[in-house]
Scaffold this motif. Structure first.
Motif, PDB file in Angstrom:
ATOM      1  N   ASN A   1      32.763 -16.130  43.292  1.00  0.00           N
ATOM      2  CA  ASN A   1      32.667 -14.822  43.934  1.00  0.00           C
ATOM      3  C   ASN A   1      33.965 -14.027  43.850  1.00  0.00           C
ATOM      4  O   ASN A   1      33.943 -12.807  43.980  1.00  0.00           O
ATOM      5  N   ALA A   2      35.083 -14.686  43.590  1.00  0.00           N
ATOM      6  CA  ALA A   2      36.365 -14.002  43.426  1.00  0.00           C
ATOM      7  C   ALA A   2      36.652 -13.665  41.964  1.00  0.00           C
ATOM      8  O   ALA A   2      37.651 -13.024  41.655  1.00  0.00           O
ATOM      9  N   CYS A   3      35.768 -14.069  41.069  1.00  0.00           N
ATOM     10  CA  CYS A   3      35.994 -13.929  39.625  1.00  0.00           C
ATOM     11  C   CYS A   3      35.393 -12.635  39.085  1.00  0.00           C
ATOM     12  O   CYS A   3      34.233 -12.311  39.369  1.00  0.00           O
ATOM     13  N   GLU A   4      36.156 -11.937  38.261  1.00  0.00           N
ATOM     14  CA  GLU A   4      35.680 -10.699  37.648  1.00  0.00           C
ATOM     15  C   GLU A   4      34.559 -10.945  36.638  1.00  0.00           C
ATOM     16  O   GLU A   4      33.775 -10.050  36.352  1.00  0.00           O
ATOM     17  N   GLY A   5      34.469 -12.142  36.114  1.00  0.00           N
ATOM     18  CA  GLY A   5      33.457 -12.455  35.113  1.00  0.00           C
ATOM     19  C   GLY A   5      32.166 -13.010  35.687  1.00  0.00           C
ATOM     20  O   GLY A   5      31.293 -13.433  34.945  1.00  0.00           O
ATOM     21  N   ARG A   6      32.019 -12.980  36.999  1.00  0.00           N
ATOM     22  CA  ARG A   6      30.874 -13.603  37.660  1.00  0.00           C
ATOM     23  C   ARG A   6      29.531 -13.109  37.127  1.00  0.00           C
ATOM     24  O   ARG A   6      28.647 -13.902  36.806  1.00  0.00           O
ATOM     25  N   VAL A   7      29.349 -11.817  37.016  1.00  0.00           N
ATOM     26  CA  VAL A   7      28.061 -11.265  36.581  1.00  0.00           C
ATOM     27  C   VAL A   7      27.765 -11.669  35.134  1.00  0.00           C
ATOM     28  O   VAL A   7      26.658 -12.099  34.812  1.00  0.00           O
ATOM     29  N   ALA A   8      28.766 -11.566  34.263  1.00  0.00           N
ATOM     30  CA  ALA A   8      28.576 -11.957  32.859  1.00  0.00           C
ATOM     31  C   ALA A   8      28.272 -13.447  32.757  1.00  0.00           C
ATOM     32  O   ALA A   8      27.432 -13.858  31.950  1.00  0.00           O
ATOM     33  N   CYS A   9      28.918 -14.251  33.571  1.00  0.00           N
ATOM     34  CA  CYS A   9      28.681 -15.698  33.588  1.00  0.00           C
ATOM     35  C   CYS A   9      27.250 -15.993  34.019  1.00  0.00           C
ATOM     36  O   CYS A   9      26.558 -16.798  33.401  1.00  0.00           O
ATOM     37  N   LEU A  10      26.802 -15.325  35.062  1.00  0.00           N
ATOM     38  CA  LEU A  10      25.439 -15.520  35.538  1.00  0.00           C
ATOM     39  C   LEU A  10      24.429 -15.105  34.476  1.00  0.00           C
ATOM     40  O   LEU A  10      23.462 -15.827  34.197  1.00  0.00           O
ATOM     41  N   GLU A  11      24.655 -13.972  33.850  1.00  0.00           N
ATOM     42  CA  GLU A  11      23.744 -13.509  32.800  1.00  0.00           C
ATOM     43  C   GLU A  11      23.714 -14.481  31.623  1.00  0.00           C
ATOM     44  O   GLU A  11      22.668 -14.741  31.047  1.00  0.00           O
ATOM     45  N   TYR A  12      24.880 -15.027  31.281  1.00  0.00           N
ATOM     46  CA  TYR A  12      24.956 -16.026  30.211  1.00  0.00           C
ATOM     47  C   TYR A  12      24.105 -17.243  30.577  1.00  0.00           C
ATOM     48  O   TYR A  12      23.316 -17.743  29.768  1.00  0.00           O
ATOM     49  N   ALA A  13      24.267 -17.730  31.803  1.00  0.00           N
ATOM     50  CA  ALA A  13      23.524 -18.915  32.249  1.00  0.00           C
ATOM     51  C   ALA A  13      22.023 -18.663  32.225  1.00  0.00           C
ATOM     52  O   ALA A  13      21.251 -19.533  31.820  1.00  0.00           O
ATOM     53  N   LEU A  14      21.612 -17.482  32.646  1.00  0.00           N
ATOM     54  CA  LEU A  14      20.187 -17.157  32.644  1.00  0.00           C
ATOM     55  C   LEU A  14      19.654 -17.025  31.217  1.00  0.00           C
ATOM     56  O   LEU A  14      18.582 -17.540  30.897  1.00  0.00           O
ATOM     57  N   ALA A  15      20.415 -16.378  30.358  1.00  0.00           N
ATOM     58  CA  ALA A  15      19.986 -16.165  28.968  1.00  0.00           C
ATOM     59  C   ALA A  15      19.916 -17.469  28.187  1.00  0.00           C
ATOM     60  O   ALA A  15      19.101 -17.616  27.279  1.00  0.00           O
ATOM     61  N   HIS A  16      20.773 -18.432  28.535  1.00  0.00           N
ATOM     62  CA  HIS A  16      20.834 -19.697  27.807  1.00  0.00           C
ATOM     63  C   HIS A  16      20.188 -20.848  28.569  1.00  0.00           C
ATOM     64  O   HIS A  16      20.364 -22.012  28.216  1.00  0.00           O
ATOM     65  N   ASP A  17      19.462 -20.509  29.612  1.00  0.00           N
ATOM     66  CA  ASP A  17      18.708 -21.480  30.399  1.00  0.00           C
ATOM     67  C   ASP A  17      19.559 -22.673  30.832  1.00  0.00           C
ATOM     68  O   ASP A  17      19.146 -23.832  30.691  1.00  0.00           O
ATOM     69  N   GLU A  18      20.751 -22.362  31.339  1.00  0.00           N
ATOM     70  CA  GLU A  18      21.623 -23.424  31.860  1.00  0.00           C
ATOM     71  C   GLU A  18      20.950 -24.029  33.082  1.00  0.00           C
ATOM     72  O   GLU A  18      20.654 -23.331  34.044  1.00  0.00           O
ATOM     73  N   ARG A  19      20.698 -25.304  33.045  1.00  0.00           N
ATOM     74  CA  ARG A  19      19.934 -25.967  34.106  1.00  0.00           C
ATOM     75  C   ARG A  19      20.808 -26.692  35.115  1.00  0.00           C
ATOM     76  O   ARG A  19      20.305 -27.109  36.152  1.00  0.00           O
ATOM     77  N   PHE A  20      22.080 -26.877  34.808  1.00  0.00           N
ATOM     78  CA  PHE A  20      22.939 -27.667  35.685  1.00  0.00           C
ATOM     79  C   PHE A  20      24.202 -26.908  36.035  1.00  0.00           C
ATOM     80  O   PHE A  20      24.685 -26.086  35.265  1.00  0.00           O
ATOM     81  N   GLY A  21      24.736 -27.201  37.212  1.00  0.00           N
ATOM     82  CA  GLY A  21      26.017 -26.655  37.628  1.00  0.00           C
ATOM     83  C   GLY A  21      25.936 -25.281  38.274  1.00  0.00           C
ATOM     84  O   GLY A  21      24.877 -24.673  38.381  1.00  0.00           O
ATOM     85  N   VAL A  22      27.094 -24.836  38.722  1.00  0.00           N
ATOM     86  CA  VAL A  22      27.240 -23.512  39.325  1.00  0.00           C
ATOM     87  C   VAL A  22      27.675 -22.553  38.228  1.00  0.00           C
ATOM     88  O   VAL A  22      28.671 -22.781  37.546  1.00  0.00           O
ATOM     89  N   TRP A  23      26.920 -21.491  38.047  1.00  0.00           N
ATOM     90  CA  TRP A  23      27.215 -20.450  37.065  1.00  0.00           C
ATOM     91  C   TRP A  23      27.080 -19.106  37.764  1.00  0.00           C
ATOM     92  O   TRP A  23      26.061 -18.838  38.413  1.00  0.00           O
ATOM     93  N   GLY A  24      28.083 -18.269  37.659  1.00  0.00           N
ATOM     94  CA  GLY A  24      27.998 -16.943  38.252  1.00  0.00           C
ATOM     95  C   GLY A  24      27.788 -16.968  39.750  1.00  0.00           C
ATOM     96  O   GLY A  24      27.202 -16.059  40.314  1.00  0.00           O
ATOM     97  N   GLY A  25      28.238 -18.013  40.396  1.00  0.00           N
ATOM     98  CA  GLY A  25      28.126 -18.114  41.847  1.00  0.00           C
ATOM     99  C   GLY A  25      26.779 -18.604  42.347  1.00  0.00           C
ATOM    100  O   GLY A  25      26.498 -18.530  43.536  1.00  0.00           O
ATOM    101  N   MET A  26      25.957 -19.103  41.449  1.00  0.00           N
ATOM    102  CA  MET A  26      24.630 -19.580  41.852  1.00  0.00           C
ATOM    103  C   MET A  26      24.391 -21.009  41.395  1.00  0.00           C
ATOM    104  O   MET A  26      24.770 -21.385  40.277  1.00  0.00           O
TER     105      MET A  26
END
Length: 83
Positions: A42-67
């Motif tokens: 939540n303190a990271c400027e790249g949070r939204v891009a990280c979350l979008e990456y995880a969703l686009a690449h179907d990352e199933r494990f870990g915390v990505w983009g604060g989720m």
């Protein structure tokens, strides 16, 4: 002119706060808390891009983009229900 080997999609990784922490921080053992990882996200400027990456690449494990995995799955389902 230097060739940029990183795609624009991955540029957020260069300044992401997660790069300063070990992977175990974002991939905790089952049942462990994800609170600290989410706080860092939540303190990271790249949070939204990280979350979008995880969703686009179907990352199933870990915390990505604060989720967490479950939170991303709920977000994916709500997006598909709307679209």
């Amino acid at each position: 002119m230097p060739i940029n080997t990183m795609t624009d999609e991955l540029l957020w990784r260069e300044t992401a706060l997660c790069a300063q922490a070990g992977p175990e921080f974002f991939f905790p053992a089952p049942g462990s808390s994800t609170r600290e990882a989410k706080q860092l996200c939540n303190a990271c400027e790249g949070r939204v891009a990280c979350l979008e990456y995880a969703l686009a690449h179907d990352e199933r494990f870990g915390v990505w983009g604060g989720m967490s995995e479950k939170e991303r799955d709920r977000l994916r389902r709500s997006r598909s229900a709307r679209g």
